[in-house]
Enzyme design. Structure first.
Site: not given
Ligand code: GLA
Length: 405
Positions: A38, A130, A180
């Site tokens: 999202t 992971a 993240d």
């Molecule tokens: C990875 C990406 C994030 C996000 C997730 C899915 O971790 O780095 O930005 O899009 O996938 O939610």
């Protein structure tokens, strides 16, 4: 806090540069409780920072050179001049995360050649590959380090997170969203973060007393992650164009029903995941704040089904792992795949009293396709990036369970 990590970085620093470091910063990895794929749709997510981190120890230099060494790789020192164009390297990859962030930081107008050279040693314990954001924790740690210099003192955690994201997008070449990096930069101990990835509003939501966050590494090697991720992004963008909006954040379930006809069926499925997932994140933030783990369980189960059937980013062994944990915890908590997909980790939010039952069920019933056992970590939400001193106990609480190998 695992001071051994900082000590390891300091040892490597001393060996490489012949004197002790004077600055120590850290940035954590993250686990996402709900709100998958999202973030790049300007949507909502509910992750928390975890007690696995990247630590950087450093010392300012009198010149404009950066010399960087990574404890977990070889002894090679990557040397970068702050006065020359910063290029991407074919290898090692870790160096590109540092280079990319530095290049972005130097592009800030306010800097005007005021950045100082530094020697750096990096050590991390975020499991790699992971889906726990080891790379975001490295990028955010680099921003956090530079924020200790006068030239970057106006760099807020959110700005640092966006710098780190841009470096990953434009320099490293991964088109990730901003979840993240914001989780790593803005984490709050014992809280999840409800992040509005459009407005960048970050609202801490307390993790209920007595609830444990279990992270279960499936040890399924994630294949084709980048291309599958990019395809999903393109499908979401195509759906947004169909609905005449800038991002799927602006579409609701009624729009999907009314206006979804005519859309490619697979693209419609992808949009349905994103639109329904945004609604689930809103509901989950309320449920979490109310301490309602049973409701979280329902929402996390729906999220998993949506990732499995509409977004098609799970794999059978992960689906099985989720079922194993669900059968052990019943209605009392929630479990779902977490992260970008195609392997990686499962996250469960469970009453502490059910942790052992879930652990035993995983040890008894789960094997990765290559026969490996899962690794189970029981953790608490951690504080975000900052000086190592500020992250000392009792704020870091990650306890790695006895691994089942
Ligand atoms: C990875 C990406 C994030 C996000 C997730 C899915 O971790 O780095 O930005 O899009 O996938 O939610």
């Amino acid at each position: 806090m695992s001071d051994s990590l900082t000590a390891r970085a300091a040892d490597v620093f001393l060996a490489a540069f012949g004197q002790p470091p004077t600055v120590k910063v850290q940035a954590p990895g993250r686990v996402n409780l709900i709100g998958e794929h999202t973030d790049y749709n300007d949507g909502l997510v509910l992750p928390c920072a975890i007690g696995y981190r990247t630590v950087i120890v450093a010392r300012e230099r009198d010149d404009r050179l950066l010399r960087v060494v990574a404890a977990d790789y070889d002894d090679a020192v990557d040397t970068v001049s702050l006065d020359a164009p910063i290029e991407r390297l074919a290898a090692p990859m870790w160096a590109n995360y540092v280079r990319g962030v530095v290049r972005e930081l130097l592009a800030r107008e306010s800097v005007h050649g005021a950045a100082r050279g530094m020697d750096l040693a990096i050590a991390g314990d975020v499991p790699q590959g992971a889906g726990l954001s080891s790379s975001a924790s490295l990028s955010v740690a680099v921003c956090t380090l530079f924020a200790t210099q006068p030239a970057f003192q106006d760099l807020t955690p959110i700005e640092g997170a966006l710098v780190a994201q841009r470096a990953e997008n434009d320099f490293v070449g991964c088109k990730c969203g901003n979840m993240d990096q914001i989780s790593s930069a803005c984490g709050v101990a014992d809280h999840a973060l409800m992040i509005d990835c459009r407005s960048l509003d970050v609202r801490p939501v307390p993790i209920p007393e007595g609830a444990a966050i279990m992270i279960v590494e499936s040890h399924i090697t994630r294949g084709l992650v980048d291309s599958a991720y990019n395809t999903r992004r393109e499908q979401c963008e195509a759906a947004a164009r169909h609905f005449g909006v800038s991002a799927l954040r602006d579409v609701d379930l009624a729009d999907l029903q009314l206006l979804g006809t005519g859309l490619d069926p697979v693209v419609l499925q992808r949009a349905r995941h994103v639109v329904s997932e945004n609604a689930r994140v809103k509901a989950a933030a309320l449920a979490l704040a109310a301490g309602d783990l049973a409701r979280m369980g329902v929402l996390m189960a729906e999220s998993h089904v949506s990732m499995r059937d509409d977004f098609e980013i799970t794999v059978p062994a992960i689906d099985h792992l989720v079922e194993i944990i669900k059968s052990a915890i019943g209605e009392a908590g929630g479990v779902r795949m977490t992260g970008g997909g195609f392997g990686g980790c499962v996250v469960a939010l469970v009453p502490e009293s059910l942790v052992d039952a879930a652990r035993l069920a995983v040890a008894r019933d789960y094997r990765a396709p290559n026969g490996e056992l899962a690794t189970v970590h029981v953790c608490r939400a951690a504080a975000g990036a900052g000086p190592v001193e500020a992250a000392s106990p009792p704020r870091q609480h990650l306890t790695a369970s006895p691994a089942f190998h």
